[in-house]
Design a protein around this motif. Structure first.
Motif, PDB file in Angstrom:
ATOM      1  N   ASP A  37       0.868  -1.186   0.000  1.00 25.62           N
ATOM      2  CA  ASP A  37       0.000   0.000   0.000  1.00 25.62           C
ATOM      3  C   ASP A  37       0.903   1.234   0.000  1.00 25.62           C
ATOM      4  OD1 ASP A  37      -1.762   2.058   0.455  1.00 25.62           O
ATOM      5  OD2 ASP A  37      -2.050   1.591   2.579  1.00 25.62           O
ATOM      6  N   PHE A  38       1.079   1.824  -1.164  1.00 22.96           N
ATOM      7  CA  PHE A  38       1.907   3.026  -1.261  1.00 22.96           C
ATOM      8  C   PHE A  38       1.015   4.226  -1.600  1.00 22.96           C
ATOM      9  CE2 PHE A  38       5.338  -0.185  -2.654  1.00 22.96           C
ATOM     10  CZ  PHE A  38       5.734  -0.381  -1.343  1.00 22.96           C
ATOM     11  N   SER A  39      -0.204   4.203  -1.042  1.00 24.18           N
ATOM     12  CA  SER A  39      -1.191   5.220  -1.408  1.00 24.18           C
ATOM     13  C   SER A  39      -0.950   6.570  -0.737  1.00 24.18           C
ATOM     14  CB  SER A  39      -2.592   4.727  -1.065  1.00 24.18           C
ATOM     15  OG  SER A  39      -2.632   4.421   0.315  1.00 24.18           O
ATOM     16  N   SER A  40      -0.194   6.585   0.356  1.00 28.60           N
ATOM     17  CA  SER A  40       0.040   7.874   1.013  1.00 28.60           C
ATOM     18  C   SER A  40       1.498   7.935   1.449  1.00 28.60           C
ATOM     19  CB  SER A  40      -0.862   8.008   2.241  1.00 28.60           C
ATOM     20  OG  SER A  40      -0.497   7.033   3.189  1.00 28.60           O
ATOM     21  N   SER A  41       1.953   9.166   1.730  1.00 27.12           N
ATOM     22  CA  SER A  41       3.360   9.289   2.117  1.00 27.12           C
ATOM     23  C   SER A  41       3.616   8.602   3.456  1.00 27.12           C
ATOM     24  CB  SER A  41       3.762  10.769   2.171  1.00 27.12           C
ATOM     25  OG  SER A  41       2.822  11.477   2.917  1.00 27.12           O
ATOM     26  N   SER A  42       2.621   8.618   4.380  1.00 25.84           N
ATOM     27  CA  SER A  42       2.850   7.953   5.671  1.00 25.84           C
ATOM     28  C   SER A  42       2.917   6.435   5.484  1.00 25.84           C
ATOM     29  CB  SER A  42       1.796   8.361   6.703  1.00 25.84           C
ATOM     30  OG  SER A  42       0.534   7.908   6.316  1.00 25.84           O
ATOM     31  N   ALA A  43       2.134   5.900   4.515  1.00 24.87           N
ATOM     32  CA  ALA A  43       2.183   4.450   4.261  1.00 24.87           C
ATOM     33  C   ALA A  43       3.545   4.061   3.692  1.00 24.87           C
ATOM     34  CB  ALA A  43       1.069   4.049   3.302  1.00 24.87           C
ATOM     35  N   ILE A  44       4.062   4.882   2.775  1.00 25.44           N
ATOM     36  CA  ILE A  44       5.386   4.592   2.185  1.00 25.44           C
ATOM     37  C   ILE A  44       6.453   4.699   3.267  1.00 25.44           C
ATOM     38  CG2 ILE A  44       7.123   5.376   0.499  1.00 25.44           C
ATOM     39  CD1 ILE A  44       4.739   6.392  -1.205  1.00 25.44           C
ATOM     40  N   PHE A  45       6.371   5.775   4.061  1.00 31.40           N
ATOM     41  CA  PHE A  45       7.364   5.990   5.110  1.00 31.40           C
ATOM     42  C   PHE A  45       7.362   4.815   6.105  1.00 31.40           C
ATOM     43  CE2 PHE A  45       8.325   7.568   9.407  1.00 31.40           C
ATOM     44  CZ  PHE A  45       9.607   8.041   9.202  1.00 31.40           C
ATOM     45  N   SER A  46       6.155   4.404   6.539  1.00 35.64           N
ATOM     46  CA  SER A  46       6.097   3.335   7.545  1.00 35.64           C
ATOM     47  C   SER A  46       6.613   2.018   6.964  1.00 35.64           C
ATOM     48  CB  SER A  46       4.686   3.166   8.089  1.00 35.64           C
ATOM     49  OG  SER A  46       3.833   2.802   7.045  1.00 35.64           O
ATOM     50  N   PHE A  47       6.322   1.763   5.678  1.00 36.56           N
ATOM     51  CA  PHE A  47       6.833   0.540   5.065  1.00 36.56           C
ATOM     52  C   PHE A  47       8.367   0.575   5.017  1.00 36.56           C
ATOM     53  CE2 PHE A  47       8.724  -1.343   1.278  1.00 36.56           C
ATOM     54  CZ  PHE A  47       8.504  -2.685   1.568  1.00 36.56           C
ATOM     55  N   VAL A  48       8.918   1.687   4.574  1.00 33.21           N
ATOM     56  CA  VAL A  48      10.380   1.778   4.432  1.00 33.21           C
ATOM     57  C   VAL A  48      11.058   1.605   5.806  1.00 33.21           C
ATOM     58  CG1 VAL A  48      12.299   3.312   3.793  1.00 33.21           C
ATOM     59  CG2 VAL A  48      10.283   3.171   2.337  1.00 33.21           C
ATOM     60  N   LEU A 377       1.010   6.274  14.826  1.00 31.91           N
ATOM     61  CA  LEU A 377       1.794   7.250  15.611  1.00 31.91           C
ATOM     62  C   LEU A 377       1.927   8.572  14.843  1.00 31.91           C
ATOM     63  CD1 LEU A 377       4.573   4.982  17.167  1.00 31.91           C
ATOM     64  CD2 LEU A 377       2.609   5.999  18.325  1.00 31.91           C
ATOM     65  N   ILE A 378       2.159   8.473  13.523  1.00 37.52           N
ATOM     66  CA  ILE A 378       2.265   9.702  12.715  1.00 37.52           C
ATOM     67  C   ILE A 378       0.944  10.474  12.823  1.00 37.52           C
ATOM     68  CG2 ILE A 378       2.473  10.622  10.341  1.00 37.52           C
ATOM     69  CD1 ILE A 378       4.283   8.203   9.714  1.00 37.52           C
ATOM     70  N   ARG A 379      -0.181   9.723  12.699  1.00 40.09           N
ATOM     71  CA  ARG A 379      -1.492  10.363  12.780  1.00 40.09           C
ATOM     72  C   ARG A 379      -1.678  11.025  14.150  1.00 40.09           C
ATOM     73  NH1 ARG A 379      -5.906   6.184  11.496  1.00 40.09           N
ATOM     74  NH2 ARG A 379      -4.823   6.109   9.510  1.00 40.09           N
ATOM     75  N   PHE A 380      -1.243  10.308  15.187  1.00 39.95           N
ATOM     76  CA  PHE A 380      -1.429  10.833  16.552  1.00 39.95           C
ATOM     77  C   PHE A 380      -0.628  12.125  16.748  1.00 39.95           C
ATOM     78  CE2 PHE A 380      -0.233  11.072  21.051  1.00 39.95           C
ATOM     79  CZ  PHE A 380      -1.500  11.133  21.622  1.00 39.95           C
ATOM     80  N   PHE A 381       0.629  12.114  16.280  1.00 41.52           N
ATOM     81  CA  PHE A 381       1.463  13.303  16.507  1.00 41.52           C
ATOM     82  C   PHE A 381       1.063  14.474  15.597  1.00 41.52           C
ATOM     83  CE2 PHE A 381       4.288  10.073  18.471  1.00 41.52           C
ATOM     84  CZ  PHE A 381       4.277  10.631  19.738  1.00 41.52           C
ATOM     85  N   SER A 382       0.418  14.146  14.459  1.00 40.85           N
ATOM     86  CA  SER A 382       0.027  15.274  13.596  1.00 40.85           C
ATOM     87  C   SER A 382      -1.389  15.767  13.880  1.00 40.85           C
ATOM     88  CB  SER A 382       0.199  14.915  12.119  1.00 40.85           C
ATOM     89  OG  SER A 382      -0.479  13.722  11.853  1.00 40.85           O
ATOM     90  N   THR A 383      -2.292  14.875  14.377  1.00 32.55           N
ATOM     91  CA  THR A 383      -3.683  15.333  14.597  1.00 32.55           C
ATOM     92  C   THR A 383      -4.103  15.275  16.060  1.00 32.55           C
ATOM     93  OG1 THR A 383      -4.639  13.134  14.371  1.00 32.55           O
ATOM     94  CG2 THR A 383      -4.344  14.402  12.326  1.00 32.55           C
ATOM     95  N   GLY A 384      -3.300  14.620  16.902  1.00 35.49           N
ATOM     96  CA  GLY A 384      -3.682  14.485  18.313  1.00 35.49           C
ATOM     97  C   GLY A 384      -4.648  13.339  18.550  1.00 35.49           C
TER      98      GLY A 384
END
Ligand code: SF4
Ligand code: SF4
Lengths: 387, 153
Positions: A37-48, A377-384
């Motif tokens: 799933d490379f649909s979003s930058s956070s998905a690509i980042f977490s995979f890498v 975690l990315i979602r939590f730190f960016s949106t609370g």
């Protein structure tokens, strides 16, 4: 003084990289589930990040010749991320960590491997499964989890408890918090308690046709799901779960530097111990090299290395194949070994043949959860919020 | 002999190495095969037992399961019967039903459920009907289990 490494990969950069290459493919397949799933930058980042994380751990195991210190990083991360992802998914689906009568009555409770200990006698006598789960559909169905338990038992024996169980990382982690134990000399015979407890749990479950460990004793309910508190019974159960978690998974492992929950209490661990007998991978001690310093006995977090075992040349049946004693032995007297093959030879082949399936198991259970956990975690730190 | 054992050991190890990816990649297929075995069914204590019959009413239907008297060996002296009400479109706000759970032509209990509050009242009409075990909304239906004495015990 440590003698030179047993392994031909140790300190050899290209050999270690070459042996890590197959793991590239396995990690890619199992982290993505075959559907990247490379649909979003956070998905690509977490995979890498997840991909690099696992392949670095595997490479370091080969390159340094050390097993446990890198295994533990992945294993502890698995436990933490599994709890995070599981809880967030539950809250999304049900609005809370507790399950309701509706979930029970519709047989929607995920089947955990520890339930295996309680269904065996009822299967024989009632020809049915005493658990409110789904046989084939939904998350963690009974059939799918039983296939996994059987496959892992045959492939790794009790190695599951150091490489695959998504709960084991909790006490593996807490047992490493202090550098020295506050409570020393815990009697290793406590490991037999888990076998007595297995018997009690299996019989009580059969007599009452209830998964008694899940209903009354599982410390990991505290970090997964539990029955909604609606009456005195459910309140008592919750108090028991939290007390067991605090004592067996947090406080006692911290004070003793031993995996108290897994080494002395878990009935599934006791059951898995028997599967060590039908598995080719074992840990052996070369008595010629051993200088009887007993460091392995002090080091083993599961009470599996004891004096009689040292003289027999192998740990007890409860060994979880974590590799900690192997890493710590200054004489290189302890090693992974394949049954039937000559002792004291082919150390690299035996260890590498064990590491591939063991590490793949770790990636299978941890990969998806760590990857998705990073997105959360990315979602939590960016949106609370995790939602 | 030593060499043969050694070869067997390595073959066994390689098979175990392959077994982990095979277990996970083939999980759906293996699970479907396992699920076909005769013991792979959820015990009636949890599933609620087999459906016995369905009775249609205006606006909803009642599904009555076979009574469950499960024990490890033989039958238990106590058990329950599961009854489910499903609305044609939506659940009626009040369910008032009289149930003949053993289908012998004699009414066994009356049940009154307020599906908004969950308040459930049971009136036993037969000495084998004991009490309400559980009453809960389940998806688009309402489900109740009524404790029973086993007439055969
Ligand atoms: S002993 Fe139990 S909780 Fe611990 S790792 Fe093994 S199965 Fe998991
Ligand atoms: S004997 Fe060694 S490999 Fe086995 S559980 Fe103990 S430390 Fe781990």
């Amino acid at each position: 003084m440590k003698t030179t490494s047993l392994y031909s990969t140790s300190g050899k950069l290209w050999k270690s990289i070459a042996l890590t290459l197959p793991m590239f493919l396995l990690t890619f397949v199992f982290i993505t589930g075959g559907k990247p799933d490379f649909s979003s930058s956070s998905a690509i980042f977490s995979f890498v990040v997840t991909f690099i994380f696992f392949n670095t751990l595997f490479f370091l195991m080969l390159y340094t010749g050390k097993t446990d210190r890198f295994r533990a990083i992945g294993f502890i991360a698995m436990a933490l991320f599994f709890a995070l992802v599981f809880i967030v998914n539950l809250v999304k689906m049900r609005g809370s960590m507790s399950f309701s009568n509706e979930n029970l009555l519709s047989c929607e409770i995920p089947f955990c491997h520890i339930v295996t200990t309680m269904i065996i006698i009822p299967i024989v006598l009632t020809k049915s499964i005493i658990f409110p789960g789904s046989i084939l559909t939904g998350f963690a169905s009974i059939a799918s989890m039983l296939v996994i338990v059987i496959g892992i038992s045959l492939a790794l024996g009790r190695g599951f408890c150091s490489w695959g169980c998504f709960y084991g990382g909790w006490d593996d982690g807490t047992s490493r918090i202090l550098r020295r134990p506050v409570i020393k000399n815990v009697n290793p015979n406590w490991r037999w308690f888990s076998f007595a407890f297995l018997l009690i749990i299996a019989l009580s479950a059969a007599i009452t046709l209830t998964p008694t460990y899940c209903s009354w004793f599982c410390p990991f309910k505290t970090v997964t799901e539990y029955e909604k508190i609606t009456n005195f019974d459910t309140l008592m159960k919750t108090i028991v779960f939290v007390s067991l978690f605090l004592s067996l998974v947090i406080i006692l492992p911290v004070l003793t530097r031993k995996r108290i929950q897994c080494g002395t209490f878990c009935p599934m661990g006791a059951l898995m111990s028997f599967t060590n007998k039908i598995n080719p991978f074992e840990v052996t001690i070369d008595k010629e090299k051993c200088n009887d310093c007993k460091k392995c006995i002090r080091t083993c977090p599961t009470f599996s290395m004891v004096e009689p075992g040292l003289s027999k040349g192998r740990p007890e049946i409860t060994c979880m194949k974590c590799g900690k004693c192997i890493d710590e032995c200054s004489q290189n007297a302890i090693s992974y070994h394949i049954r039937g093959t000559p002792s004291g030879k082919a150390f690299t082949a035996a260890r590498t043949l064990f590491l591939y399936p063991a590490f793949t198991l770790l990636v299978v259970f941890a990969g998806g959860n760590i990857q998705y956990g990073i997105v959360l975690l990315i979602r939590f730190f960016s949106t609370g919020s995790f939602m | 002999m030593k060499k043969t054992l050694s070869i067997i050991g390595y073959i066994w190890a390689v098979l175990c190495l392959l077994l982990i990816p095979i277990t996970f990649m083939g999980n759906n297929a293996f699970a479907s095969m396992l699920a076909k075995l005769p013991f792979m069914k959820v015990n009636p204590i949890y599933s609620g037992g087999e459906v016995d019959r369905t009775v249609n009413h205006a606006g909803f239907k009642t599904t009555i399961n076979k009574p469950v008297f499960e024990a490890l060996i033989g039958e238990s002296s106590k058990g329950f019967v599961q009854v489910k009400w499903t609305g044609d479109k939506m659940l009626p706000p009040i369910i008032n039903d009289t149930i003949d759970y053993d289908n012998n032509g004699i009414r066994d209990f009356i049940i009154h459920i307020d599906t908004h509050t969950g308040k459930t009242e049971l009136t036993p009409l037969d000495s084998h009907v004991l009490s309400l075990n559980i009453s809960s909304k389940v998806k688009d239906s309402w489900l109740a289990r009524i404790n029973l004495l086993n007439p055969a015990k």
